[in-house]
Motif scaffolding. Structure first.
Motif, short mmCIF file in Angstrom:
data_model
loop_
_atom_site.label_atom_id
_atom_site.label_comp_id
_atom_site.label_asym_id
_atom_site.label_seq_id
_atom_site.Cartn_x
_atom_site.Cartn_y
_atom_site.Cartn_z
N THR A 12 0.85 -1.19 0.00
CA THR A 12 0.00 0.00 0.00
C THR A 12 0.89 1.24 0.00
N GLU A 17 -4.45 2.94 3.98
CA GLU A 17 -4.61 1.73 3.16
C GLU A 17 -3.97 0.54 3.87
N GLY A 83 -5.20 0.03 -2.64
CA GLY A 83 -5.36 1.39 -2.14
C GLY A 83 -6.49 2.12 -2.82
N VAL A 84 -6.38 3.44 -2.83
CA VAL A 84 -7.44 4.29 -3.37
C VAL A 84 -7.03 4.87 -4.71
N ALA A 85 -8.02 5.33 -5.46
CA ALA A 85 -7.78 5.91 -6.78
C ALA A 85 -8.91 6.86 -7.11
N GLU A 189 -4.24 6.75 -10.68
CA GLU A 189 -3.49 6.78 -9.42
C GLU A 189 -2.01 6.96 -9.70
N ALA A 192 0.72 2.12 -9.55
CA ALA A 192 0.56 0.82 -10.22
C ALA A 192 1.62 0.55 -11.27
N ILE A 208 -3.51 -5.35 -9.25
CA ILE A 208 -3.77 -3.99 -8.76
C ILE A 208 -5.24 -3.89 -8.39
N ARG A 210 -8.00 -1.27 -6.53
CA ARG A 210 -8.17 0.11 -6.08
C ARG A 210 -9.62 0.41 -5.74
N ALA A 236 -11.42 -1.93 -1.06
CA ALA A 236 -10.35 -2.54 -1.85
C ALA A 236 -9.64 -3.64 -1.05
#
Length: 389
Positions: A12, A17, A83-85, A189, A192, A208, A210, A236
């Protein structure tokens, strides 16, 4: 003692995350890399499947370095970046989970008199990881791991664009660039591409995953991040943990199938006959031990005392399988390269060289998955290398 053959690494970029993934683990232990990187290993709650968790920091460069490090350290079944995107279109929406089918490094280009021309880099998701992710989506079992407040997020598959900036506009030059050159990307993001490249260089499977925390359209701000980033990260993490568990279970099932295949034989009149061709009269055997007949060679023992000889035997088995047509030319060439890499690494006495050898042997094992004789010897050699002090 952890058997790293059956471990999945999860990376992460952000602490929130990391926290979302860690919430699914028990029996957590800290492992420190000689360069200072700290990994946490733990069992997925309610299972014996193990995860190695690490924090990379933000950006493709740092994620690539840490991904390379964990691959060398653990030789994992797969590396998952979680994680986030931001979303690039009206859908996916906040809270949805995106699994990358491919990753674009969208900042590659060349500046010419006629303007900036794209020089795209792209990495496809490993077929086996993608197939397993789609199966999980169909079953819906991963949703059991979602927090109560998550609602019913959608799981979406598509391309992810990975750059070097935080994208928070639908009208900027960068936004237009992405629409013009990477119009199939559904999320954006910053890590990646680095992880995918590290996986490519080390022949490691990379997934990956997200969670969408913003719409990358100018509405992203501190207040919305406080609300949506933890939720998107938790969603996620729920899918990634389920995917990691399935990867380990599938690997263990494959290992059991191979073990059963190696031990399978036909017992007749007190004599166990292995690999005898249909219609053969009499017995032509390479080795006869007691009442057991082996057509080519006696089975390797569970312990290898001479590692160099075992590797040499592995090469013989590889050549024999090629002669039987069990390998095509390209696969055989790739297998030889991995075996050469392992053999060279084993000549060095240090721990890092042994890790490199094990990684090469595991890649060889993937190439020889359908060849029982070769796969059996690879497993013994890996166990012998792991047993070195």
């Amino acid at each position: 003692m952890i058997t790293y053959t059956d471990i999945v690494v999860v990376l992460t970029a952000l602490d929130l995350e990391h926290k979302a993934v860690r919430a699914h683990l028990d029996d957590i232990e800290v492992r420190r890399h000689e360069a200072g990187t700290r990994f946490e290993t733990g069992a997925i709650r309610g299972t014996s499947c193990r995860i190695a968790l690490a924090l990379t920091g933000v950006g493709n460069q740092s994620s690539a370095v840490i991904a390379e490090r964990v691959i060398q350290e653990f030789a994992p079944l797969a590396v998952l970046f979680v994680g986030v995107a931001g979303s690039l279109w009206d859908k996916p929406v906040r809270g949805d989970v995106v699994v990358a089918e491919r990753v674009y490094a969208y900042h590659g280009g060349t500046s010419e008199n006629g303007g900036l021309k794209a020089r795209p880099r792209a990495w496809e998701a490993p077929h086996a990881v993608s197939q397993l992710a789609h199966q999980l989506d169909r079953s819906g079992n991963w949703r059991k791991r979602l927090p109560v407040e998550s609602g019913f997020p959608e799981l979406r598959f598509g391309a992810i664009a990975a750059g070097e900036i935080v994208q928070n506009s639908s009208k900027s030059r960068e936004a237009k660039w992405i629409r013009d050159h990477y119009s199939d990307a559904i999320a954006i993001e910053m890590e990646a591409a680095g992880v995918a490249h590290a996986g490519h260089l080390n022949s490691a499977a990379v997934g990956i995953v997200r969670g969408i925390s913003d719409m990358a359209d100018g509405t992203k701000d501190a207040a919305s991040d406080v609300q949506w980033q933890p939720r998107a990260a938790a969603n996620a993490a729920a899918f990634a943990i389920a995917l990691a568990e399935e990867l380990v279970i599938e690997r263990k099932g494959l290992d059991m199938s191979r073990a059963e295949a190696r031990s399978e034989a036909t017992s007749t009149g007190g004599i166990t006959v292995h690999n005898i061709a249909s219609g053969q009269v009499g017995i032509q055997a390479g080795t006869v031990t007691g009442s057991t007949v082996w057509m080519n060679a006696a089975p390797a023992s569970d312990r290898i005392d001479d590692l160099a000889a075992a590797v040499a035997d592995l090469r013989v088995r590889l050549d024999r399988a090629r002669a039987k047509g069990e390998f095509d030319a390209d696969t055989y060439e790739a297998a030889e390269e991995e075996l050469d890499t392992a053999e060279t690494a084993l000549r060095a006495p240090d721990k890092n060289a042994r890790k490199k050898a094990v990684l090469a042997l595991k890649r060889l094992n993937g190439l020889a998955a359908e060849t029982t004789d070769v796969a059996a010897q690879i497993a013994l050699v890996i166990a012998a290398v792991n047993g070195l002090s």
